[in-house]
Motif scaffolding. Structure first.
Motif, PDB file in Angstrom:
ATOM      1  N   LEU A  47       0.425  -8.897   6.005  1.00  0.00           N
ATOM      2  CA  LEU A  47       1.416  -8.992   5.526  1.00  0.00           C
ATOM      3  C   LEU A  47       2.995  -8.818   7.288  1.00  0.00           C
ATOM      4  N   ILE A 152       7.742  -9.805  -0.258  1.00  0.00           N
ATOM      5  CA  ILE A 152       6.650  -8.888   0.082  1.00  0.00           C
ATOM      6  C   ILE A 152       7.126  -7.450   0.321  1.00  0.00           C
ATOM      7  N   ASP A 154       5.428  -3.863   1.406  1.00  0.00           N
ATOM      8  CA  ASP A 154       3.911  -3.339   1.578  1.00  0.00           C
ATOM      9  C   ASP A 154       4.068  -1.644   1.241  1.00  0.00           C
ATOM     10  N   SER A 186       1.293  -4.941  -1.291  1.00  0.00           N
ATOM     11  CA  SER A 186       0.676  -4.549  -1.479  1.00  0.00           C
ATOM     12  C   SER A 186       0.081  -2.836  -1.848  1.00  0.00           C
TER      13      SER A 186
END
Length: 290
Positions: A47, A152, A154, A186
């Protein structure tokens, strides 16, 4: 502009340690992608390359057809939400959101204010004095309100209690429905978050184990339960993930779609066919020596 992600034979080494090995995948639709992997699988390394926090050792990555590393035009459309350390920052929520809004053209300040109220975040208290859960709530507020074409998260939920995580999940689904984009989640909380995923990518020891649509993935696994000898004979030619036995009753997890003929034979032999969860598949697809 199209912000499809194309990763081809990507590798990353730290000294002599291969963190990522020949990773290839394509993200070409506005979906929620679940990136699953055990601790140390390489999720954050992957990532951070997608977000241009570091450059790969080998292979290529393209976002919208361009290499993203040190590409300001591409990177302003990518938001990477991770567990940031706020201990040296004196900003409060209002100042932090104003700062983000200056650099994110799609940032929705009104939606950010709504989320701040939803998460019950104090506006004037310095963020460094927030609990870990409150800092995480601010992070996901920034990620959602930025509405970046590639967003994204994470493991962004760390420190949140269950009710706060539930707010995050519901807002994520609703905002994705209203403003579709590529969202990567994630996580290792597979059983709690699996319903969020449109597509699943499993990373194990730095390599992609699979990338598949969530609905088709979970239909590929089944549990076969019945008399031990009958179960053993039935599953013999199949890929077996796990088995449990109590007395003469045995249950075996298999991976691979069962045909109508298989199901008919199972019924004739008195076997019970049940579903298995994404977490079951994840655990057994990432088994092996650490």
């Amino acid at each position: 502009m199209n912000f499809n992600v194309s990763v081809n034979n990507l590798s990353l080494t730290y000294g002599s340690y291969p963190a990522l090995k020949d990773v290839s995948f394509i993200l070409n639709e506005p979906k929620i992608y679940g990136l699953l992997g055990r601790n140390g699988a390489g999720k954050t390394s992957l990532l951070s390359i997608l977000a241009s926090f570091r450059e790969q050792t080998g292979g290529t990555i393209a976002i919208g057809g361009e290499a993203p590393f040190e590409n300001a035009e591409i990177m302003k459309h990518v938001s990477f939400i991770f567990n940031k350390d706020y201990k040296d920052e004196s900003d409060n929520v209002k100042e932090s959101l104003e700062y983000v809004g200056r650099y994110r053209s799609q940032f929705d300040a009104e939606y950010a204010d709504y989320l701040v109220e939803k998460f019950k975040l104090p506006l004037k208290k310095p963020i460094k004095e927030f609990s870990k859960g409150m800092q995480s709530a601010l992070n996901v507020t920034i990620g959602l309100a930025s509405r970046s074409p590639i967003t994204i998260f994470d493991e962004a939920y760390l420190g949140m209690d269950a009710p706060t995580r539930d707010i995050f999940y519901r807002e994520l689904l609703e905002d994705q429905s209203n403003y579709p984009r590529i969202i990567i989640l994630s996580t290792h909380l597979v059983s709690e978050m699996d319903y969020l995923f449109d597509e699943v990518i499993i990373l194990h020891k730095g390599s992609i184990v699979l990338q598949e649509d969530f609905e088709s993935l979970v239909t590929k696994g089944s549990s076969i339960t019945g008399a031990a000898e009958v179960v053993d004979e039935f599953v013999h030619p199949m890929k077996q993930l796990n088995s449990q036995q109590l007395g003469n009753t045995k249950s075996v997890m298999v991976y691979g779609e069962l045909s109508e003929h298989d199901r008919k034979v199972a019924r004739q032999r008195g076997l019970e066919i049940g579903p298995i969860s994404l977490q079951d598949l994840f655990i057994h697809l990432t088994e092996g020596d650490d």
